[in-house]
Design a protein around this motif. Structure first.
Motif, PDB file in Angstrom:
ATOM      1  N   LEU A 266      33.944 -46.878  23.124  1.00 10.80           N
ATOM      2  CA  LEU A 266      33.837 -47.746  21.947  1.00 10.80           C
ATOM      3  C   LEU A 266      35.201 -48.175  21.432  1.00 10.80           C
ATOM      4  O   LEU A 266      35.308 -49.115  20.650  1.00 10.80           O
TER       5      LEU A 266
ATOM      6  N   LEU B 276      33.466 -43.595  12.797  1.00 13.41           N
ATOM      7  CA  LEU B 276      32.604 -44.530  13.516  1.00 13.41           C
ATOM      8  C   LEU B 276      32.509 -45.852  12.743  1.00 13.41           C
ATOM      9  O   LEU B 276      32.632 -46.939  13.318  1.00 13.41           O
ATOM     10  N   SER B 277      32.333 -45.758  11.418  1.00 11.43           N
ATOM     11  CA  SER B 277      32.243 -46.963  10.578  1.00 11.43           C
ATOM     12  C   SER B 277      33.525 -47.773  10.660  1.00 11.43           C
ATOM     13  O   SER B 277      33.482 -48.997  10.785  1.00 11.43           O
TER      14      SER B 277
ATOM     15  N   LEU C 117      35.726 -47.931  12.980  1.00 10.89           N
ATOM     16  CA  LEU C 117      35.890 -48.603  14.255  1.00 10.89           C
ATOM     17  C   LEU C 117      34.908 -49.764  14.415  1.00 10.89           C
ATOM     18  O   LEU C 117      35.260 -50.826  14.923  1.00 10.89           O
ATOM     19  N   ARG C 118      33.669 -49.561  13.941  1.00 10.37           N
ATOM     20  CA  ARG C 118      32.679 -50.653  14.013  1.00 10.37           C
ATOM     21  C   ARG C 118      33.131 -51.847  13.191  1.00 10.37           C
ATOM     22  O   ARG C 118      33.025 -52.990  13.636  1.00 10.37           O
TER      23      ARG C 118
ATOM     24  N   GLY D 278      35.420 -53.876  15.024  1.00  3.12           N
ATOM     25  CA  GLY D 278      34.992 -54.254  16.373  1.00  3.12           C
ATOM     26  C   GLY D 278      35.658 -53.427  17.467  1.00  3.12           C
ATOM     27  O   GLY D 278      35.849 -53.903  18.588  1.00  3.12           O
ATOM     28  N   GLY D 279      36.008 -52.176  17.133  1.00  2.51           N
ATOM     29  CA  GLY D 279      36.634 -51.302  18.121  1.00  2.51           C
ATOM     30  C   GLY D 279      38.068 -51.678  18.412  1.00  2.51           C
ATOM     31  O   GLY D 279      38.665 -51.209  19.378  1.00  2.51           O
TER      32      GLY D 279
ATOM     33  N   ARG E  73      25.160 -64.957  18.742  1.00  2.97           N
ATOM     34  CA  ARG E  73      26.289 -64.058  18.453  1.00  2.97           C
ATOM     35  C   ARG E  73      27.193 -63.987  19.677  1.00  2.97           C
ATOM     36  O   ARG E  73      26.732 -63.818  20.796  1.00  2.97           O
TER      37      ARG E  73
ATOM     38  N   ASN F 225      33.225 -56.723  24.931  1.00  3.31           N
ATOM     39  CA  ASN F 225      33.125 -55.797  23.807  1.00  3.31           C
ATOM     40  C   ASN F 225      31.788 -55.999  23.098  1.00  3.31           C
ATOM     41  O   ASN F 225      31.600 -56.958  22.380  1.00  3.31           O
TER      42      ASN F 225
ATOM     43  N   LEU G 213      30.405 -53.844  20.973  1.00  2.00           N
ATOM     44  CA  LEU G 213      30.294 -53.027  19.766  1.00  2.00           C
ATOM     45  C   LEU G 213      29.720 -53.877  18.629  1.00  2.00           C
ATOM     46  O   LEU G 213      30.176 -54.979  18.378  1.00  2.00           O
ATOM     47  N   LEU G 214      28.703 -53.325  17.954  1.00  3.64           N
ATOM     48  CA  LEU G 214      28.051 -54.065  16.866  1.00  3.64           C
ATOM     49  C   LEU G 214      28.692 -53.746  15.525  1.00  3.64           C
ATOM     50  O   LEU G 214      29.288 -52.682  15.349  1.00  3.64           O
ATOM     51  N   ASN G 215      28.549 -54.674  14.566  1.00  3.60           N
ATOM     52  CA  ASN G 215      28.890 -54.367  13.176  1.00  3.60           C
ATOM     53  C   ASN G 215      27.810 -53.452  12.611  1.00  3.60           C
ATOM     54  O   ASN G 215      26.695 -53.415  13.119  1.00  3.60           O
ATOM     55  N   GLU G 216      28.163 -52.750  11.520  1.00  2.39           N
ATOM     56  CA  GLU G 216      27.203 -51.811  10.909  1.00  2.39           C
ATOM     57  C   GLU G 216      25.855 -52.488  10.613  1.00  2.39           C
ATOM     58  O   GLU G 216      24.805 -51.901  10.820  1.00  2.39           O
TER      59      GLU G 216
END
Lengths: 277, 123
Positions: free
Chosen positions: A95, A156-157, A159-160, A163-164, B105, B115, B117-120
């Motif tokens: 991630l 985790l939040s 990084l999310r 967008g990592g 998206r 990449n 990875l999703l947003n919250e």
């Protein structure tokens, strides 16, 4: 250990460590057991022995077309798998963008001994791989250090939200996520194990997972069986047996490290839908 | 990102139903040589979604894939196997994006790495 000489890592990326090496040892040991013809007992027979005695379970490298590593970090394990299994396609996921770049650089540094059939994917666990994306070998390299749930969630939040991204602000969070495992150290492990079991090709697939004693391996194995039954129930099929054992074990500084091996033991012969188990 | 990898990916935003395959927007595409291994192709073929593979290849102006594949072709059609190998493994999307067919998206592909990875609020 596979001859991986040029591993890339840096800020926010977990350096190759005892657990990393042990995961490669587990794979290499099983491949070597096939080549030398020792320990040629079935997974079933191996599973009937004490779960906590480590022994090789031969793996024929020619049967492995695809490998995925969950949490590929520096790329040491993915590159080793690619060298050990030159006929296979290897995907590393992480991630953290920094980790993804490191994985890619390490794979590229061994391009001559890897086949070039590899890729890197930025994602959490195996999210974004379609269900039934088939992997013959799944390598799970989770953060396993017991921490509070909050410590894990916050990183985790962060990084999310970014967008990592590989920017200085996320370095701390990215590095925390290389080791922070949440309660009992298994919050990430359970999620990765579940995703990994879903990705296992139905017949003869196997999954290798790094654990420490604090993760309560027996309890994890029990949860894996629940997940496995669930995966097959979703498909309306009778599950093949999921055998597990400790593949290798070592004591490193203050940790008792083990690699658990989960093997799907039956051939896929019952293609018809099963309505009741 | 190789087209083999693209074939295995889908959008995992919560609630999305039309999630496969991602549209590929390619700004930079490179070619890398990979050892030709017909056995690998025979093993991977049943695991692929052929239509998604062919459509995506054509979107990138990579021609030469048939609409359907027979056992005979997989066994001994060298020209077919070479084309299959090349498009599956030797084409790398280095810069661009994967686009969800339902929501539009964009998931960036940077330095060859998609990449997802999703947003919250998408999880």
């Amino acid at each position: 250990m596979a001859s991986i000489s040029a591993t890339t890592y840096g800020e926010g990326v977990y350096p190759p460590s005892d657990d990393t090496f042990l995961l490669v040892d587990a794979l290499e040991q099983d491949l070597a057991a096939f080549s030398s013809g020792v320990g040629n007992e079935s997974a079933e027979a191996a599973a009937k022995k004490s779960k906590l005695i480590s022994s090789p379970l031969p793996l024929d490298g020619r049967d492995v077309a695809s490998v995925v590593e969950v949490g590929s970090g520096s790329g040491f394990v993915s590159a080793s798998a690619s060298v050990l299994l030159p006929g296979a396609y290897v995907v590393g996921t992480d991630l953290s963008q920094r980790a993804c770049l490191a994985t890619r650089a390490t794979l590229a540094a061994h391009a001559e001994s890897c086949s070039g059939r590899s890729d890197v994917l930025g994602t959490e666990s195996l999210l974004g791989l379609r269900p039934g994306a088939p992997f013959d070998v799944v390598l799970v390299n989770p953060p396993y250090v017991p921490t509070s749930s909050e410590e894990l969630r916050e990183s985790l939040s962060t990084l999310r939200e970014r967008g990592g991204a590989a920017v200085p602000e996320t370095e701390g969070a990215a590095f925390t996520l290389t080791w922070a495992g949440g309660l009992d150290g298994v919050e990430m492990t359970v999620a990765m194990l579940e995703a990994g079991l879903r990705a296992l090709a139905a017949a003869g697939g196997r999954l290798y997972l790094i654990v420490v004693q604090e993760n309560q391996p027996e309890e994890l194995a029990r949860r894996a069986q629940d997940v496995w039954r669930g995966v097959w129930a979703d498909r309306g099929r009778r599950p093949p047996r999921l055998a597990w054992a400790v593949a290798v074990q070592t004591r490193a500084s203050n940790e008792l490290l083990s690699v658990l091996r989960f093997v799907s033991t039956e051939l896929e012969e019952e293609e018809e839908a099963v309505t009741e188990f | 990102m190789k087209l083999l990898t693209h074939n295995l990916l889908e959008c995992h935003i919560k609630g999305v139903t039309n999630k496969y395959p991602f549209l590929v927007e390619a700004q930079q595409v490179e070619q890398t040589e990979v050892d030709f291994n017909p056995d690998f192709l025979r093993r991977m073929y049943p695991k692929l979604d052929w239509k998604a593979f062919k459509d995506t290849a054509e979107g990138l102006k990579l021609e030469g894939l048939p609409d359907s594949v027979t056992e005979e072709m997989l066994k001994s059609d060298e020209a077919f196997l070479r084309a299959f190998h090349h498009i599956l493994l030797e084409v790398d999307v280095e810069e661009g994006a994967l686009i969800c067919p339902e929501t539009g998206r964009r998931f960036p592909i940077v330095k060859g790495i998609p990449n997802l990875l999703l947003n919250e609020d998408e999880c």
